[in-house]
Each structure stands twice: as structure tokens, then as C-alpha cells.
Scaffold this motif. Structure first.
Motif, PDB file in Angstrom:
ATOM      1  N   VAL A  29       0.860  -1.178   0.000  1.00  0.00           N
ATOM      2  CA  VAL A  29       0.000   0.000   0.000  1.00  0.00           C
ATOM      3  C   VAL A  29       0.896   1.228   0.000  1.00  0.00           C
ATOM      4  CG1 VAL A  29      -1.758   1.312   1.240  1.00  0.00           C
ATOM      5  CG2 VAL A  29      -1.870  -1.189   1.195  1.00  0.00           C
ATOM      6  N   VAL A  30       0.827   2.019  -1.069  1.00  0.00           N
ATOM      7  CA  VAL A  30       1.746   3.148  -1.222  1.00  0.00           C
ATOM      8  C   VAL A  30       1.115   4.478  -0.837  1.00  0.00           C
ATOM      9  CG1 VAL A  30       3.108   2.009  -3.013  1.00  0.00           C
ATOM     10  CG2 VAL A  30       1.127   3.414  -3.672  1.00  0.00           C
ATOM     11  N   ALA A  31      -0.216   4.532  -0.728  1.00  0.00           N
ATOM     12  CA  ALA A  31      -0.866   5.790  -0.367  1.00  0.00           C
ATOM     13  C   ALA A  31      -2.302   5.527   0.066  1.00  0.00           C
ATOM     14  CB  ALA A  31      -0.844   6.764  -1.545  1.00  0.00           C
ATOM     15  N   GLU A  32      -2.846   6.479   0.845  1.00  0.00           N
ATOM     16  CA  GLU A  32      -4.251   6.449   1.245  1.00  0.00           C
ATOM     17  C   GLU A  32      -4.866   7.809   0.950  1.00  0.00           C
ATOM     18  OE1 GLU A  32      -4.984   5.157   5.223  1.00  0.00           O
ATOM     19  OE2 GLU A  32      -3.533   3.505   5.108  1.00  0.00           O
ATOM     20  N   ALA A  33      -6.143   7.791   0.581  1.00  0.00           N
ATOM     21  CA  ALA A  33      -6.866   9.025   0.286  1.00  0.00           C
ATOM     22  C   ALA A  33      -8.190   9.012   1.031  1.00  0.00           C
ATOM     23  CB  ALA A  33      -7.104   9.152  -1.222  1.00  0.00           C
ATOM     24  N   VAL A  34      -8.701  10.212   1.315  1.00  0.00           N
ATOM     25  CA  VAL A  34      -9.925  10.319   2.113  1.00  0.00           C
ATOM     26  C   VAL A  34     -11.130  10.781   1.295  1.00  0.00           C
ATOM     27  CG1 VAL A  34      -8.636  10.744   4.226  1.00  0.00           C
ATOM     28  CG2 VAL A  34      -9.382  12.684   2.837  1.00  0.00           C
ATOM     29  N   ASP A  35     -10.905  11.195   0.048  1.00  0.00           N
ATOM     30  CA  ASP A  35     -12.019  11.572  -0.822  1.00  0.00           C
ATOM     31  C   ASP A  35     -11.601  11.387  -2.274  1.00  0.00           C
ATOM     32  OD1 ASP A  35     -10.618  13.920  -1.734  1.00  0.00           O
ATOM     33  OD2 ASP A  35     -11.350  15.011   0.016  1.00  0.00           O
ATOM     34  N   GLY A  36     -12.552  11.629  -3.181  1.00  0.00           N
ATOM     35  CA  GLY A  36     -12.287  11.385  -4.591  1.00  0.00           C
ATOM     36  C   GLY A  36     -11.211  12.272  -5.176  1.00  0.00           C
ATOM     37  N   HIS A  37     -11.239  13.553  -4.828  1.00  0.00           N
ATOM     38  CA  HIS A  37     -10.207  14.473  -5.334  1.00  0.00           C
ATOM     39  C   HIS A  37      -8.821  14.016  -4.887  1.00  0.00           C
ATOM     40  CE1 HIS A  37     -12.858  17.443  -7.088  1.00  0.00           C
ATOM     41  NE2 HIS A  37     -13.568  17.510  -5.987  1.00  0.00           N
ATOM     42  N   ASP A  38      -8.738  13.681  -3.610  1.00  0.00           N
ATOM     43  CA  ASP A  38      -7.465  13.223  -3.039  1.00  0.00           C
ATOM     44  C   ASP A  38      -6.991  11.956  -3.751  1.00  0.00           C
ATOM     45  OD1 ASP A  38      -5.322  13.335  -1.275  1.00  0.00           O
ATOM     46  OD2 ASP A  38      -6.365  12.234   0.306  1.00  0.00           O
ATOM     47  N   ALA A  39      -7.934  11.043  -4.045  1.00  0.00           N
ATOM     48  CA  ALA A  39      -7.582   9.787  -4.706  1.00  0.00           C
ATOM     49  C   ALA A  39      -6.965  10.033  -6.075  1.00  0.00           C
ATOM     50  CB  ALA A  39      -8.817   8.898  -4.845  1.00  0.00           C
ATOM     51  N   VAL A  40      -7.580  10.943  -6.848  1.00  0.00           N
ATOM     52  CA  VAL A  40      -7.068  11.242  -8.179  1.00  0.00           C
ATOM     53  C   VAL A  40      -5.652  11.806  -8.095  1.00  0.00           C
ATOM     54  CG1 VAL A  40      -7.374  12.666 -10.237  1.00  0.00           C
ATOM     55  CG2 VAL A  40      -9.363  11.577  -9.172  1.00  0.00           C
ATOM     56  N   GLU A  41      -5.439  12.740  -7.172  1.00  0.00           N
ATOM     57  CA  GLU A  41      -4.119  13.355  -7.040  1.00  0.00           C
ATOM     58  C   GLU A  41      -3.077  12.335  -6.585  1.00  0.00           C
ATOM     59  OE1 GLU A  41      -3.101  16.354  -7.996  1.00  0.00           O
ATOM     60  OE2 GLU A  41      -5.117  16.464  -8.843  1.00  0.00           O
ATOM     61  N   MET A  42      -3.462  11.467  -5.648  1.00  0.00           N
ATOM     62  CA  MET A  42      -2.526  10.456  -5.149  1.00  0.00           C
ATOM     63  C   MET A  42      -2.160   9.448  -6.239  1.00  0.00           C
ATOM     64  SD  MET A  42      -1.582  10.820  -1.965  1.00  0.00           S
ATOM     65  CE  MET A  42      -2.029  11.656  -0.444  1.00  0.00           C
ATOM     66  N   VAL A  43      -3.132   9.103  -7.072  1.00  0.00           N
ATOM     67  CA  VAL A  43      -2.840   8.175  -8.174  1.00  0.00           C
ATOM     68  C   VAL A  43      -1.871   8.828  -9.153  1.00  0.00           C
ATOM     69  CG1 VAL A  43      -3.821   7.043 -10.212  1.00  0.00           C
ATOM     70  CG2 VAL A  43      -4.940   6.815  -7.996  1.00  0.00           C
ATOM     71  N   ARG A  44      -2.095  10.095  -9.465  1.00  0.00           N
ATOM     72  CA  ARG A  44      -1.177  10.798 -10.369  1.00  0.00           C
ATOM     73  C   ARG A  44       0.237  10.846  -9.791  1.00  0.00           C
ATOM     74  NH1 ARG A  44      -5.345  15.790 -11.546  1.00  0.00           N
ATOM     75  NH2 ARG A  44      -6.446  14.854 -13.322  1.00  0.00           N
ATOM     76  N   GLU A  68     -11.866   9.716 -13.874  1.00  0.00           N
ATOM     77  CA  GLU A  68     -10.749  10.636 -14.011  1.00  0.00           C
ATOM     78  C   GLU A  68      -9.420   9.878 -14.008  1.00  0.00           C
ATOM     79  OE1 GLU A  68      -8.807  14.243 -14.558  1.00  0.00           O
ATOM     80  OE2 GLU A  68     -10.921  13.730 -14.751  1.00  0.00           O
ATOM     81  N   ILE A  69      -9.326   8.877 -13.154  1.00  0.00           N
ATOM     82  CA  ILE A  69      -8.102   8.074 -13.107  1.00  0.00           C
ATOM     83  C   ILE A  69      -7.905   7.326 -14.421  1.00  0.00           C
ATOM     84  CG2 ILE A  69      -7.042   6.036 -12.020  1.00  0.00           C
ATOM     85  CD1 ILE A  69      -8.357   7.038  -9.369  1.00  0.00           C
ATOM     86  N   ARG A  70      -8.981   6.752 -14.960  1.00  0.00           N
ATOM     87  CA  ARG A  70      -8.880   6.017 -16.206  1.00  0.00           C
ATOM     88  C   ARG A  70      -8.438   6.934 -17.355  1.00  0.00           C
ATOM     89  NH1 ARG A  70      -7.620   1.440 -16.286  1.00  0.00           N
ATOM     90  NH2 ARG A  70      -8.668   0.958 -18.252  1.00  0.00           N
ATOM     91  N   ASN A  71      -8.854   8.197 -17.292  1.00  0.00           N
ATOM     92  CA  ASN A  71      -8.488   9.150 -18.344  1.00  0.00           C
ATOM     93  C   ASN A  71      -7.046   9.616 -18.229  1.00  0.00           C
ATOM     94  OD1 ASN A  71     -10.959   9.171 -19.682  1.00  0.00           O
ATOM     95  ND2 ASN A  71     -11.792  10.796 -18.390  1.00  0.00           N
ATOM     96  N   THR A  72      -6.576   9.790 -16.999  1.00  0.00           N
ATOM     97  CA  THR A  72      -5.256  10.398 -16.798  1.00  0.00           C
ATOM     98  C   THR A  72      -4.151   9.393 -16.494  1.00  0.00           C
ATOM     99  OG1 THR A  72      -5.757  10.811 -14.455  1.00  0.00           O
ATOM    100  CG2 THR A  72      -6.257  12.577 -16.020  1.00  0.00           C
ATOM    101  N   VAL A  73      -4.505   8.286 -15.836  1.00  0.00           N
ATOM    102  CA  VAL A  73      -3.508   7.246 -15.516  1.00  0.00           C
ATOM    103  C   VAL A  73      -4.112   5.888 -15.885  1.00  0.00           C
ATOM    104  CG1 VAL A  73      -1.888   6.371 -13.779  1.00  0.00           C
ATOM    105  CG2 VAL A  73      -2.813   8.689 -13.545  1.00  0.00           C
TER     106      VAL A  73
END
Length: 225
Positions: A29-44, A68-73
């Protein structure tokens, strides 16, 4: 090593998912996010192989974050975590390209199996999720349950014998490589079969094909990696 991001607004859920995944030495597990915006940024930022997203989160929900993740990563595969009563969200996520669907109250080993499956390019539906999707489609005017199952069997019957074999294993969560080893063929052959199956079933992705496989009752209990 399979690098994973966890996104859920409930700390206990994140801790539980992390604890389960920590039991597999090949998953980090490399990162955790608490909302959708955070998840997108963490994936990037971290480029994980798999993002495990709560289907409903503050900010933007898991479905929009997944899109958004599928589009950008696009190299990051998506698993959606769901609870009972979120069937409409599951159907939207199916159309949005999520590769895996798990129930939060499911068995811990399902989480590990699902992460491994989607990391290898497979689709993974918890059997409970598949059953709920099929029942929900029937209940919302997409045909009776018996009618949908009959229609699915007819669609599957139109496939070649080999395509039916591939679909059954795909529905069980196997990747192209695992299917190739099971059927003693090269992976390129399986890839060609999968493309043909998607086209002939009229679906956009492996997860939607897996739903058809479950509707038709073609997924054997032994179809596991």
C-alpha cells in the motif's frame, strides 16, 4: 510488487483494507486518500497498479474519481468497494470501466484475490456483487431474472466453444495469462478471443462480460487463479 492506493473516507475501513493487504508479501500500500479528489491526485503522484476506491466518497464519488483516473492514468486498474443498497452506483461504475467490485463486508481473501486479478488485467466481481447486479437489472425493468438469464445463455451459446471456455474463466477473475496457461494456448490467442467475445456480446469491457458470464451460469466454482 503490486502497488496499491486505498481511498475511503472512513479511517476504520482504510485500516482494515490495509491490514488485509499487508498479509500478502507481494502487495504494497503506497498511499491512502480520504475523498475522490485526493484519490485522483494520489494516483497521479504514486502511479499505483491498483486503486481501491469506496464507491461513495465526499468531494467527488468513487465513480467520478475512477473515470478521471482512467483518463489520466490508464495503467492504474480500479476496484470499487461497495455496501448493500448501492446497486445503481455499481451499474454506473461498470459502465465507467472499473475492473473489480467487492463488498466491504466480504471475505478478506476476496480482497487479495481481486487486487491480484485486476493488477494482471483481469476483471473481478465478488459473487455477491454479481448476483446483486443481475437481480437489480431484473428489478429495474431490464427483464425478469429468468428472462435475463435465458437471454444471457442465448448470447453465450452464439459464441464458439473456445470462446465460451474463455468467457467462463474471464468471469471467474482470471487474467489473459492465467487463461492461456489453463487452456494451454499462447496469451495472444486468449487476447484475440477476449476481443471477439466483447464484440459478440456487445459489451465494452471485461467486467461487463463477467456479468453476462454470471447471468448465464457459465462460471464454474473452480474458475479461480
Amino acid at each position: 510488487m503490486i502497488r496499491v492506493l486505498i481511498a475511503d473516507d472512513e479511517p476504520m475501513i482504510r485500516a482494515g483494507v490495509r491490514a488485509v493487504l499487508a498479509t500478502d508479501a507481494d502487495i504494497e500500500v503506497v498511499a491512502e486518500a480520504v475523498d475522490g479528489h485526493d484519490a485522483v491526485e494520489m494516483v497521479r503522484r504514486h502511479r499505483p497498479a491498483v486503486a481501491v476506491l469506496d464507491i461513495r466518497m465526499p468531494g467527488i464519488n468513487g465513480i467520478d474519481a475512477a473515470a478521471e483516473i482512467r483518463n489520466t492514468v490508464p495503467t492504474t486498474s480500479i476496484i470499487m468497494l461497495t455496501t448493500f443498497g448501492e446497486d445503481d452506483y455499481i451499474l454506473k461504475a461498470l459502465g465507467g470501466g472499473a475492473a473489480g467490485f467487492l463488498i466491504k463486508s466480504g471475505e478478506p481473501e476476496e480482497l487479495i484475490t481481486g487486487v491480484r486479478a485486476v493488477a494482471e488485467g483481469a476483471a473481478y466481481l465478488s459473487p455477491k456483487v454479481a448476483a446483486r447486479v443481475i437481480a437489480h437489472l431484473a428489478a429495474t425493468g431490464a427483464g425478469t431474472l429468468a428472462g435475463r438469464r435465458s437471454a444471457a445463455r442465448d448470447r453465450v451459446a452464439a459464441l464458439t466453444a473456445r470462446e465460451r471456455e474463455v468467457l467462463a474463466l474471464l468471469g471467474g477473475g482470471l487474467s489473459n495469462g492465467q487463461i492461456a496457461r489453463r487452456l494451454h494456448v499462447v496469451e495472444g490467442t486468449v487476447k484475440a478471443h477476449v476481443s471477439s467475445i466483447l464484440a459478440r456480446l456487445g459489451v465494452d469491457n471485461r467486467a461487463a462480460a463477467a456479468v453476462v458470464a454470471h447471468e448465464a451460469g457459465t462460471v464454474p466454482p473452480c474458475a479461480q487463479p
